[in-house]
Enzyme design. Structure first.
Site, mmCIF file in Angstrom:
data_model
loop_
_atom_site.group_PDB
_atom_site.id
_atom_site.type_symbol
_atom_site.label_atom_id
_atom_site.label_comp_id
_atom_site.label_asym_id
_atom_site.label_seq_id
_atom_site.Cartn_x
_atom_site.Cartn_y
_atom_site.Cartn_z
ATOM 1 N N HIS A 1 16.249 -0.992 -25.164
ATOM 2 C CA HIS A 1 16.364 -0.132 -23.531
ATOM 3 C C HIS A 1 17.506 -0.712 -23.573
ATOM 4 O O HIS A 1 18.525 -1.696 -23.448
ATOM 5 C CB HIS A 1 15.187 -0.354 -22.482
ATOM 6 C CG HIS A 1 15.829 0.743 -21.473
ATOM 7 N ND1 HIS A 1 15.406 2.022 -21.805
ATOM 8 C CD2 HIS A 1 16.235 0.028 -20.323
ATOM 9 C CE1 HIS A 1 15.843 2.269 -20.798
ATOM 10 N NE2 HIS A 1 17.088 1.588 -20.098
ATOM 11 N N GLY B 1 1.155 -1.421 -0.203
ATOM 12 C CA GLY B 1 0.071 0.167 0.027
ATOM 13 C C GLY B 1 0.831 1.151 -0.022
ATOM 14 O O GLY B 1 0.193 2.274 0.066
ATOM 15 N N ASP C 1 28.864 7.736 -9.540
ATOM 16 C CA ASP C 1 27.454 7.082 -9.725
ATOM 17 C C ASP C 1 27.907 5.271 -9.118
ATOM 18 O O ASP C 1 28.812 5.127 -10.281
ATOM 19 C CB ASP C 1 26.802 7.254 -11.015
ATOM 20 C CG ASP C 1 25.613 5.830 -11.110
ATOM 21 O OD1 ASP C 1 25.574 5.159 -10.644
ATOM 22 O OD2 ASP C 1 25.121 6.521 -13.072
ATOM 23 N N ASP D 1 14.171 9.237 -9.392
ATOM 24 C CA ASP D 1 14.261 8.876 -8.027
ATOM 25 C C ASP D 1 16.147 9.997 -7.211
ATOM 26 O O ASP D 1 16.405 10.163 -6.685
ATOM 27 C CB ASP D 1 15.538 8.200 -8.038
ATOM 28 C CG ASP D 1 16.683 8.200 -9.345
ATOM 29 O OD1 ASP D 1 15.670 8.411 -10.484
ATOM 30 O OD2 ASP D 1 17.833 7.617 -9.121
ATOM 31 N N HIS E 1 23.691 3.906 -16.933
ATOM 32 C CA HIS E 1 24.499 3.879 -16.492
ATOM 33 C C HIS E 1 25.656 3.126 -16.253
ATOM 34 O O HIS E 1 25.380 2.492 -17.349
ATOM 35 C CB HIS E 1 24.135 3.829 -14.931
ATOM 36 C CG HIS E 1 23.044 3.846 -14.351
ATOM 37 N ND1 HIS E 1 23.324 5.410 -13.935
ATOM 38 C CD2 HIS E 1 21.761 3.780 -14.102
ATOM 39 C CE1 HIS E 1 21.925 5.703 -12.783
ATOM 40 N NE2 HIS E 1 20.943 5.109 -13.549
HETATM 41 ZN ZN LIG Z 1 19.176 8.255 -10.603
HETATM 42 ZN ZN LIG Z 2 19.222 8.981 -13.869
#
Ligand SMILES: [Zn+2]
Ligand SMILES: [Zn+2]
Length: 555
Positions: free
Chosen positions: A367, A45, A198, A75, A371
């Protein structure tokens, strides 16, 4: 004496999602990104999760001068309304596309209606140097899966802190804007005290393919498709929409956009000149039926299986007017975010059931990851030559692997900071070290409630979802405490009561035995004992542990 610098990661370390970092210099601070995370399957939920930023509220001595955004993915921007609700006078800084996405998000937010015009968004171009309070910040262009991404070089008295943002080194990006290698190399000549890099693909060897490989995949899909083509992707993936437009033009098709958020974003990006689709290529969704199937492309939302988005509704036959037709080709142009795999598979199966053809990665290269893989992370460290490394944007395993890679390129072990949310890092003239821990957990957003459901509510939802509940309501005499009549039993999600006569009569005998064996004046104690005894009996009989409630009505 120069002031100490503090880096306070509030989200994105130890998870993929809800990225948010605070940088402090004395009592001055800036924030980088304010993202959300999508809930895992066992968070029943929960709509989404935002970072826990109570630390900022506790530090009332801290002057926040700005929120800087690296790019427009959820994000990184998704929690903006929740943060500016608390700090409405802090200006936001973002590149044009990210500003547009932020603006759409703020205007559509239900939390901010009364103050949305008070919020100031300062738009900058990649390469600009920003002065945000006492912070001098150099932005630099990076390539990712969405246009207009930047990283930041933040000036400190001890050298630069370089935050990469999300990136891969894409030398053939769809908008032609290559990563700013020159700036990264130049940073190294000026001295980089800390690299925040990253870590998402730290477990992938080699290089991540360019976004442009998708063009070839689209070309193959468009050549083969006989009927309509429906492409599902993120509502914010403006560059993907451009790629679809190129393929549509080449193959003589026109595009309609379905889904509120995607239509809003396409409109915004066209107005800003970021998305150059000519008018003649676009058709209104209401007029899409006037086109023949072979001339139609429809962009839809819901590539992550979101139940309320267009793709899921179509797959269930519940969309207001779009129906799956035999011969339709659906293309899922995105990877499922961890936790969404099941819902995505369910959608694919349902579309197949309705006679559609479904294309997804790895059937076709529709796709690629946004990253960088290990070689790109290595290249980043070789370009920037940081003294210290703080892996960000990844689960703990990704952060660890990124840290190991840092050692391989020659960063000493003691200069690598693999930490999770809430672990503060301090920088001064002596070097970089760990400081205290501050809260850095989850805040669940469920409907209009923010942070009002915690661990206990979540555990209850888990039990209810797994084993259901059984409610036993007993009537007792107010004076004597004796049982009156038979108890009323209600259950959901446990057993079907009409087929469970035997179990019901066992519940009855537990009620009778428990009540007759105990002091009749204390209904509170009798209620708890009864709850426990019924629970035990049900477990013995069924090996399940439904939630058991007992209610005493005195008559
Ligand atoms: Zn991100
Ligand atoms: Zn991103």
């Amino acid at each position: 004496m120069s002031k100490k610098i503090r880096v306070v990661p509030l989200g994105g370390l130890g998870e993929i999602g809800k990225n948010m970092t605070v940088m402090e210099m004395g009592n001055d601070a800036i924030i980088i990104d304010t993202g959300i995370m999508f809930p895992a399957n066992d968070m029943f939920g929960v709509d989404y999760i935002i970072p826990d930023f109570q630390y900022l509220r506790q530090r009332s001595d801290l002057k926040i001068h700005g929120i800087l955004y690296t790019h427009g993915h959820e994000d990184h921007i998704g929690a903006v309304a929740h943060v500016v609700e608390q700090f409405p006078d802090v200006p936001l800084y973002a590149t044009p596309l990210t500003s547009g996405l932020l603006d759409v998000k703020l205007r559509d937010s239900s939390i901010l209606t009364h103050m949305v015009d008070r919020i100031k968004i300062n738009t900058f171009t990649s390469g600009d140097t920003l002065q945000v309070g006492p912070f001098k910040v150099e932005s630099f262009h990076m390539t990712h899966s969405i246009p207009d991404c930047v990283g930041f070089g933040i000036h400190t008295p001890y050298g630069l802190i370089v935050h990469t943002g999300d990136y891969k080194f894409d030398n053939n990006p769809t908008d032609g804007k290559k990563p700013d290698y020159a700036k990264l190399a130049e940073f190294s000549s000026r001295g980089v005290i800390l690299l925040m890099g990253d870590s998402t693909n730290a477990d992938r060897t080699g290089w991540t393919p360019s976004e442009s490989v998708i063009d070839e995949a689209f070309d193959r899909v468009f050549s083969k498709a006989k009927g309509r083509i429906l492409i599902a992707t993120f509502a914010s993936l403006i560059s993907r929409i451009r790629q679809v437009a190129v393929a549509a033009e080449k193959h003589g098709r026109k595009i309609a956009v379905a889904g509120y958020s995607m239509s809003r974003n396409v409109e915004m990006a066209r107005e800003l000149g970021i998305l150059d689709i000519p008018d003649y290529l676009l058709v209104d969704l209401n007029k899409v039926d006037e086109l023949s199937a072979q001339k139609t492309v429809i962009m839809v939302t819901g590539s992550q299986g979101e139940p309320s988005a267009v793709l899921a509704r179509m797959s269930e036959g519940k969309h207001r007017f779009l129906e799956v037709e035999k011969g339709d080709t659906f293309v899922l142009s995105s990877h499922p975010i961890p936790g969404n795999e099941e819902m995505v598979s369910r959608n694919i199966n349902r579309l197949l059931q309705r006679g559609a053809n479904v294309i997804y990665h790895p059937l076709e290269n529709v796709h690629v990851s946004g990253h960088g893989s290990r070689e790109e992370m290595r290249l980043m460290m070789n370009l920037v030559k940081p003294k210290n490394l703080m892996p960000v944007h990844g689960e703990l395993r990704h952060l660890h692997l990124h840290g190991e890679l840092g050692r391989e390129v020659g960063i000493p072990q003691e200069n690598i900071f693999v930490v999770e949310n809430g672990q503060v890092i301090e920088i001064d003239k002596i070097g970089v070290r760990l400081a205290e821990r501050v809260p850095g957990g989850y805040v669940f957003v469920d409907g209009t409630g923010v942070g009002d459901i915690g661990r206990i509510v979540m555990r209850d939802r888990e039990i209810l979802a797994r084993d259901g509940f059984l409610l036993v309501s007993v009537n007792v005499d107010r004076k004597t405490g004796n049982l009156i009549g038979r108890p009323e039993i209600i259950s959901r999600g446990f057993v079907y009561l009409r087929d469970s006569d035997e179990l019901l009569s066992q519940v009855n005998s537990v009620v009778e035995n428990t009540l007759s064996s105990m002091d009749q004046r204390s209904n509170g104690r009798r209620r708890d004992k009864l709850q426990e005894n019924i629970g035990k009996m049900l477990y013995n009989e069924t090996r399940r542990r439904p939630m058991v409630f007992t209610v005493f009505n005195e008559q």
